[in-house]
Write a protein that holds these residues in place. Structure first.
Motif, short mmCIF file in Angstrom:
data_model
loop_
_atom_site.label_atom_id
_atom_site.label_comp_id
_atom_site.label_asym_id
_atom_site.label_seq_id
_atom_site.Cartn_x
_atom_site.Cartn_y
_atom_site.Cartn_z
N MET B 1 4.63 -17.30 0.87
CA MET B 1 5.42 -18.51 1.16
C MET B 1 5.14 -19.02 2.57
O MET B 1 5.27 -20.20 2.84
CB MET B 1 6.93 -18.26 1.07
CG MET B 1 7.39 -17.57 -0.19
SD MET B 1 7.01 -18.43 -1.70
CE MET B 1 7.11 -17.09 -2.85
N CYS B 2 4.79 -18.09 3.47
CA CYS B 2 4.50 -18.50 4.84
C CYS B 2 3.39 -19.53 4.87
O CYS B 2 3.47 -20.52 5.59
CB CYS B 2 4.07 -17.31 5.68
SG CYS B 2 5.43 -16.41 6.41
N LEU B 45 -2.99 -9.91 5.32
CA LEU B 45 -1.85 -10.67 5.84
C LEU B 45 -1.22 -9.91 7.01
O LEU B 45 -1.16 -8.68 7.02
CB LEU B 45 -0.81 -10.87 4.73
CG LEU B 45 -1.29 -11.66 3.50
CD1 LEU B 45 -0.13 -11.86 2.52
CD2 LEU B 45 -1.91 -12.99 3.88
N GLY B 46 -0.74 -10.69 7.98
CA GLY B 46 -0.17 -10.07 9.17
C GLY B 46 -1.16 -9.99 10.33
O GLY B 46 -0.86 -9.39 11.36
N GLU B 93 -8.43 -4.77 -2.60
CA GLU B 93 -7.92 -4.26 -3.87
C GLU B 93 -6.41 -4.04 -3.80
O GLU B 93 -5.69 -4.25 -4.76
CB GLU B 93 -8.61 -2.92 -4.21
CG GLU B 93 -10.12 -2.97 -4.19
CD GLU B 93 -10.67 -3.84 -5.31
OE1 GLU B 93 -9.96 -4.00 -6.33
OE2 GLU B 93 -11.79 -4.36 -5.14
N ALA B 95 -4.20 -5.39 -1.53
CA ALA B 95 -3.36 -6.45 -0.97
C ALA B 95 -2.46 -7.06 -2.04
O ALA B 95 -2.93 -7.63 -3.02
CB ALA B 95 -4.24 -7.53 -0.35
N PHE B 96 -1.18 -6.89 -1.88
CA PHE B 96 -0.17 -7.52 -2.72
C PHE B 96 -0.27 -7.13 -4.19
O PHE B 96 0.23 -7.83 -5.05
CB PHE B 96 -0.27 -9.06 -2.60
CG PHE B 96 1.02 -9.68 -2.17
CD1 PHE B 96 1.24 -9.98 -0.84
CD2 PHE B 96 2.03 -9.95 -3.08
CE1 PHE B 96 2.44 -10.53 -0.43
CE2 PHE B 96 3.23 -10.50 -2.67
CZ PHE B 96 3.43 -10.80 -1.33
N ALA B 97 -0.89 -5.98 -4.47
CA ALA B 97 -1.11 -5.61 -5.87
C ALA B 97 -0.21 -4.47 -6.30
O ALA B 97 -0.31 -3.98 -7.41
CB ALA B 97 -2.57 -5.22 -6.07
N GLN B 98 0.67 -4.03 -5.43
CA GLN B 98 1.42 -2.81 -5.72
C GLN B 98 2.91 -3.04 -5.85
O GLN B 98 3.70 -2.17 -5.54
CB GLN B 98 1.15 -1.77 -4.63
CG GLN B 98 -0.31 -1.33 -4.63
CD GLN B 98 -0.67 -0.50 -3.43
OE1 GLN B 98 -0.16 -0.74 -2.35
NE2 GLN B 98 -1.54 0.45 -3.61
N GLY B 99 3.31 -4.19 -6.30
CA GLY B 99 4.74 -4.43 -6.50
C GLY B 99 5.40 -5.01 -5.27
O GLY B 99 4.75 -5.46 -4.34
N ASP B 100 6.73 -4.97 -5.28
CA ASP B 100 7.52 -5.63 -4.24
C ASP B 100 7.74 -4.69 -3.08
O ASP B 100 8.47 -3.72 -3.17
CB ASP B 100 8.86 -6.07 -4.84
CG ASP B 100 9.58 -7.03 -3.94
OD1 ASP B 100 9.09 -7.27 -2.82
OD2 ASP B 100 10.62 -7.56 -4.36
N ARG B 102 8.79 -5.88 -0.11
CA ARG B 102 9.56 -6.61 0.89
C ARG B 102 10.88 -5.89 1.18
O ARG B 102 11.39 -5.14 0.36
CB ARG B 102 9.85 -8.04 0.39
CG ARG B 102 8.57 -8.82 0.14
CD ARG B 102 8.84 -10.07 -0.63
NE ARG B 102 9.39 -9.77 -1.93
CZ ARG B 102 9.82 -10.71 -2.78
NH1 ARG B 102 9.76 -11.97 -2.45
NH2 ARG B 102 10.30 -10.36 -3.95
N THR B 103 11.41 -6.17 2.35
CA THR B 103 12.69 -5.56 2.71
C THR B 103 13.81 -6.38 2.07
O THR B 103 13.62 -7.53 1.71
CB THR B 103 12.88 -5.55 4.24
OG1 THR B 103 12.83 -6.89 4.71
CG2 THR B 103 11.80 -4.73 4.90
N ARG B 105 16.93 -8.82 1.33
CA ARG B 105 17.21 -10.12 1.95
C ARG B 105 18.66 -10.12 2.45
O ARG B 105 19.56 -10.54 1.74
CB ARG B 105 16.99 -11.24 0.94
CG ARG B 105 15.63 -11.21 0.27
CD ARG B 105 14.51 -11.54 1.23
NE ARG B 105 14.62 -12.88 1.76
CZ ARG B 105 14.14 -13.96 1.16
NH1 ARG B 105 13.54 -13.86 0.03
NH2 ARG B 105 14.28 -15.15 1.71
N VAL B 106 18.87 -9.65 3.65
CA VAL B 106 20.21 -9.58 4.21
C VAL B 106 20.44 -10.75 5.16
O VAL B 106 19.50 -11.34 5.67
CB VAL B 106 20.44 -8.25 4.95
CG1 VAL B 106 20.48 -7.11 3.96
CG2 VAL B 106 19.36 -8.03 5.98
#
Lengths: 160, 135
Positions: B1-2, B45-46, B93, B95-100, B102-103, B105-106
């Motif tokens: 989304m960034c 990314l990052g 291989e 990158a972003f292929a192993q599920g969620d 993310r921390t 959403r607080v």
């Protein structure tokens, strides 16, 4: 090797998690265009980056639909910069913020004469914003107004 | 989304009369949003403007990218930067292929360290005159 195709990977991840498919912004029209007013060595550059950078002493970003901005003084000490974000591995950004917020790199390019100058302040936000509408109607106009006030000739934008 | 958010901001700022350049490490997302100018760095990314603690490399990446302000002449074009993260590119291989990953959403500020929280809740650092409160 080809670049990573993120759109299909994110689609598969969302499907696995049971989320509805994300509708990416698709702009098939020609984007707007403003030519650079002169050589880079005479331009004043602004910067906005979405890596969740803040200065120690500022309120950090929260991780739920945060579209607030932080002003980062262009002369901020690099060791006072922090990184917080819900969607990328922060370890390298916390080691050296220049990997997502190139503040030392830009200051160096000014010293070397590659760039004319930079704005007095840079901007940071946390870019994992799901609502494209909120970006277009809220974040983007606020940033455009800041850049106008800052009198920059060009803007560098850095996502993560 | 960034990458989407940044591309949308670029189109808006450019339409307001200020030329823009988007860095990108997610080429397909950037091409979908279609900002006026972009420079593609084929890194995980990052790391959109380089590797940590490698100032010479960071300088070369950014100067090559900024040159796109001059070299790109067609709206919507992308300059591919001549840098590779590693020889084998095995990172692609994973990158972003192993599920969620993310921390959660607080809705409370997520400080890098507790000292930052104390500083901010104490009204900000005395040396910081430009703190912007969250909106």
């Amino acid at each position: 090797m080809e670049p990573v195709a993120y759109i299909p990977r994110i689609r598969d991840n969302y499907a696995r998690l049971g989320y509805p498919e994300y509708k990416w912004a698709r702009n098939g029209d020609a984007p707007p265009w403003t030519p650079l007013p002169g050589p880079l060595s005479r331009c004043r550059l602004g910067l906005a980056a979405s890596g969740g950078i803040y200065v120690a002493g500022q309120v950090a970003f929260h991780h739920k639909d945060d579209i607030s901005l932080r002003e980062i003084p262009a002369d901020a000490a690099t060791e006072t910069l922090r990184a917080t974000h819900f969607a990328y591995d922060l370890s390298d950004a916390r080691t050296d913020p220049n990997v997502v917020f190139p503040i030392d790199t830009l200051r160096r390019l000014v010293r070397e004469g590659f760039l004319g100058s930079v704005a007095d302040r840079f901007y940071s936000f946390m870019g994992g914003i799901y609502s494209a509408r909120r970006v277009v109607e809220d974040l983007a106009p606020r940033l455009a107004e800041r850049f106008r006030q800052d009198g920059v000739d060009a803007v560098l934008l850095v996502p993560v | 989304m960034c990458h989407q958010s940044v591309g949308l901001v670029a189109r808006h700022v450019e339409a307001a009369g200020i030329p823009t350049l988007c860095m990108t490490s997610a080429l397909d997302i950037t091409k979908s949003v279609n900002p006026p100018r972009a420079a593609f760095l084929d890194y995980p990314l990052g790391h959109t403007t380089g590797k940590p603690n490698e100032p010479e490399l960071q300088r070369r990446i950014l100067s090559e990218a900024l040159s796109a302000f001059v070299s790109l002449e067609t709206p919507g074009s992308v300059r591919k930067l001549p840098f590779r993260w590693s020889e084998d590119e095995g990172w692609k291989e994973k990158a972003f292929a192993q599920g969620d990953e993310r921390t959660p959403r607080v809705a409370t500020p997520q400080y890098q360290c507790e000292e930052d929280r104390r500083l901010a809740e104490g009204g900000g650092s005395p040396s910081c005159a430009v703190c912007v409160p969250p909106e």
